[in-house]
Design an enzyme around this catalytic site. Structure first.
Site, PDB file in Angstrom:
ATOM      1  N   THR A  98       0.863  -1.186   0.000  1.00  0.00           N
ATOM      2  CA  THR A  98       0.000   0.000   0.000  1.00  0.00           C
ATOM      3  C   THR A  98       0.898   1.233   0.000  1.00  0.00           C
ATOM      4  OG1 THR A  98      -1.610  -1.219   1.315  1.00  0.00           O
ATOM      5  CG2 THR A  98      -1.893   1.171   1.193  1.00  0.00           C
ATOM      6  N   LYS A 173      -7.805   1.388  -3.144  1.00  0.00           N
ATOM      7  CA  LYS A 173      -7.251   0.883  -1.874  1.00  0.00           C
ATOM      8  C   LYS A 173      -7.332   1.953  -0.773  1.00  0.00           C
ATOM      9  CE  LYS A 173      -4.744  -1.538   1.029  1.00  0.00           C
ATOM     10  NZ  LYS A 173      -5.430  -2.507   1.879  1.00  0.00           N
ATOM     11  N   LYS A 241       0.300   4.779   8.814  1.00  0.00           N
ATOM     12  CA  LYS A 241       0.884   5.154   7.511  1.00  0.00           C
ATOM     13  C   LYS A 241      -0.236   5.330   6.483  1.00  0.00           C
ATOM     14  CE  LYS A 241       1.916   1.831   4.967  1.00  0.00           C
ATOM     15  NZ  LYS A 241       1.398   1.014   3.876  1.00  0.00           N
TER      16      LYS A 241
HETATM   17  P1  NAP Z   1       5.204  -6.098   7.859  1.00  0.00           P
HETATM   18  O1  NAP Z   1       4.913  -7.448   8.371  1.00  0.00           O
HETATM   19  O2  NAP Z   1       5.521  -5.020   8.822  1.00  0.00           O
HETATM   20  O3  NAP Z   1       6.383  -6.214   6.792  1.00  0.00           O
HETATM   21  C1  NAP Z   1       7.012  -5.063   6.300  1.00  0.00           C
HETATM   22  C2  NAP Z   1       8.104  -5.476   5.355  1.00  0.00           C
HETATM   23  O4  NAP Z   1       8.828  -4.310   4.942  1.00  0.00           O
HETATM   24  C3  NAP Z   1       9.132  -6.414   5.990  1.00  0.00           C
HETATM   25  O5  NAP Z   1       9.609  -7.262   4.977  1.00  0.00           O
HETATM   26  C4  NAP Z   1      10.206  -5.434   6.445  1.00  0.00           C
HETATM   27  O6  NAP Z   1      11.465  -6.010   6.614  1.00  0.00           O
HETATM   28  C5  NAP Z   1      10.223  -4.513   5.265  1.00  0.00           C
HETATM   29  N1  NAP Z   1      10.882  -3.259   5.549  1.00  0.00           N
HETATM   30  C6  NAP Z   1      10.459  -2.248   6.342  1.00  0.00           C
HETATM   31  N2  NAP Z   1      11.357  -1.231   6.339  1.00  0.00           N
HETATM   32  C7  NAP Z   1      12.377  -1.620   5.527  1.00  0.00           C
HETATM   33  C8  NAP Z   1      13.577  -1.017   5.111  1.00  0.00           C
HETATM   34  N3  NAP Z   1      13.925   0.218   5.524  1.00  0.00           N
HETATM   35  N4  NAP Z   1      14.375  -1.686   4.262  1.00  0.00           N
HETATM   36  C9  NAP Z   1      14.035  -2.921   3.832  1.00  0.00           C
HETATM   37  N5  NAP Z   1      12.892  -3.562   4.184  1.00  0.00           N
HETATM   38  C10 NAP Z   1      12.069  -2.913   5.033  1.00  0.00           C
HETATM   39  O7  NAP Z   1       4.024  -5.535   6.955  1.00  0.00           O
HETATM   40  P2  NAP Z   1       2.840  -6.272   6.187  1.00  0.00           P
HETATM   41  O8  NAP Z   1       1.652  -6.265   7.075  1.00  0.00           O
HETATM   42  O9  NAP Z   1       3.321  -7.520   5.579  1.00  0.00           O
HETATM   43  O10 NAP Z   1       2.540  -5.154   5.063  1.00  0.00           O
HETATM   44  C11 NAP Z   1       3.312  -5.039   3.875  1.00  0.00           C
HETATM   45  C12 NAP Z   1       2.592  -4.059   2.950  1.00  0.00           C
HETATM   46  O11 NAP Z   1       1.273  -4.550   2.673  1.00  0.00           O
HETATM   47  C13 NAP Z   1       2.392  -2.661   3.545  1.00  0.00           C
HETATM   48  O12 NAP Z   1       2.429  -1.712   2.523  1.00  0.00           O
HETATM   49  C14 NAP Z   1       0.972  -2.741   4.129  1.00  0.00           C
HETATM   50  O13 NAP Z   1       0.380  -1.469   4.271  1.00  0.00           O
HETATM   51  C15 NAP Z   1       0.301  -3.591   3.084  1.00  0.00           C
HETATM   52  N6  NAP Z   1      -0.887  -4.347   3.538  1.00  0.00           N
HETATM   53  C16 NAP Z   1      -0.898  -4.975   4.762  1.00  0.00           C
HETATM   54  C17 NAP Z   1      -2.029  -5.659   5.152  1.00  0.00           C
HETATM   55  C18 NAP Z   1      -2.135  -6.352   6.482  1.00  0.00           C
HETATM   56  O14 NAP Z   1      -3.266  -6.616   6.904  1.00  0.00           O
HETATM   57  N7  NAP Z   1      -1.049  -6.690   7.157  1.00  0.00           N
HETATM   58  C19 NAP Z   1      -3.146  -5.727   4.293  1.00  0.00           C
HETATM   59  C20 NAP Z   1      -3.081  -5.106   3.044  1.00  0.00           C
HETATM   60  C21 NAP Z   1      -1.945  -4.418   2.680  1.00  0.00           C
HETATM   61  P3  NAP Z   1      11.930  -6.514   8.083  1.00  0.00           P
HETATM   62  O15 NAP Z   1      11.250  -7.836   8.272  1.00  0.00           O
HETATM   63  O16 NAP Z   1      13.392  -6.608   7.987  1.00  0.00           O
HETATM   64  O17 NAP Z   1      11.467  -5.481   9.057  1.00  0.00           O
END
Ligand code: NAP
Length: 290
Positions: A98, A173, A241
């Site tokens: 997102t 979205k 965010k």
């Molecule tokens: P998450 O579990 O917090 O994962 C975030 C990812 O980004 C991890 O791989 C993290 O790596 C990486 N990351 C963060 N900062 C970084 C940096 N400076 N350099 C390199 N890698 C970095 O998040 P998520 O829930 O999977 O969400 C991922 C995306 O999908 C986001 O955009 C979120 O808004 C979207 N989304 C999430 C959901 C949900 O329900 N969770 C639903 C729809 C969409 P590390 O593991 O090393 O921290």
């Protein structure tokens, strides 16, 4: 499927990316995964993934790259100058994080500079739907890429909605996420109000369940608030965010959404109180502060 059409690089194996990669592996794809913290990618090796040492190693020769990282800035940084150039000649970038409107434009611009086919494809659904392959993909991009993208989306999604030119997916979205975070904010204040009025908040959830007022979402997040236990499906930090992305996009179009503003403030308070990594339902902790 032949050649690189079967090879998918997944950059970011957090909550969502790990589950998506696992479903691609289950569908017989060759999946390379990369994650900044390698330990979150390594368990995928047991399901057959190759754990890459760098984003470039993951992408080299792949037919598809999926980005599932925090935000546009992170994605641009992770891709750097030359990661995308390793993608196979007609490879496709499926941008599924997102990133909001400006973020999408920034990333589409990077793809354009490198002549890489780009599909803006954020998802609806959280940890459990990601694990069970029940996400809804809001896809937008060149129509002719659609048949090649479908087999990649299929193992992760119950539905793929194609919306037209790249950017339409990110716009929808944001609209949906405004609905989700607004609902969450008012739910938190409603549960707190119930407690303050000596009304058992479980009775509130029972009263609305099954009727037009009883969003299943209220049941899931409401129970978390009542129990004050917030196992993370979608972190408060990332929900904040997204509220920021909504405010930015709305502001640019002359809207001033007060509810989104209040929700953003509550998220800030919850994060400052140490709940940023917990589920977004921890916004309740901020409501209880005042
Ligand atoms: P998450 O579990 O917090 O994962 C975030 C990812 O980004 C991890 O791989 C993290 O790596 C990486 N990351 C963060 N900062 C970084 C940096 N400076 N350099 C390199 N890698 C970095 O998040 P998520 O829930 O999977 O969400 C991922 C995306 O999908 C986001 O955009 C979120 O808004 C979207 N989304 C999430 C959901 C949900 O329900 N969770 C639903 C729809 C969409 P590390 O593991 O090393 O921290």
């Amino acid at each position: 499927m032949a050649g690189s059409e079967n090879v998918v690089a997944v950059l970011g194996t957090g909550i969502m990316g790990a589950a998506m990669a696992r479903n691609l592996l289950g569908a017989g794809m060759e999946v390379r995964v990369w994650n900044r913290s390698r330990e979150k990618a390594e368990p995928l090796a047991d399901s057959g993934a190759t754990v890459a040492d760098s984003p470039k190693d993951a992408v080299d020769g792949a037919g598809f790259v999926i980005t599932m990282l925090t935000d546009a800035g992170t994605i641009a940084e992770v891709l750097g100058e030359d990661t995308l150039s390793g993608l196979s000649g007609d490879g496709i970038w499926l941008q599924m994080s997102t990133v909001g409107l400006e973020g999408n434009e920034q990333l589409a611009g990077i793809a354009g500079e490198k002549s890489i086919a780009y599909v803006d494809a954020p998802v609806l659904g959280t940890k459990a739907p990601a694990e069970s392959g029940q996400l809804i993909v809001l896809a937008s991009g060149p129509e002719e890429l659609r048949p090649r993208c479908e087999p990649i989306f299929e193992p992760m999604a119950s539905k793929v909605v194609w919306l037209g030119e790249a950017g339409a997916g990110s716009r929808l979205k944001l609209v949906v996420n405004n609905w989700i975070t607004g609902l969450l904010g008012v739910l938190a204040e409603t549960v707190a109000l119930a407690e303050a009025l000596d009304v058992d908040p479980a009775r509130f959830l029972e009263a609305i369940e099954g009727g037009p007022l009883g969003a299943p979402y209220a049941q899931i997040k409401g129970k978390m608030m009542i129990e004050e236990d917030f196992p993370t499906s979608f972190s408060a930090k990332l929900a904040r965010k997204d509220t920021g992305l909504v405010l930015e996009a709305a502001g640019e179009r002359g809207l001033h959404p007060l509810i989104a503003e209040a929700v953003a403030r509550r998220f800030d308070e919850a994060i400052q109180a140490g709940h940023g990594e917990e589920d977004m339902a921890a916004i309740f902790e901020a409501v209880k502060l005042h």
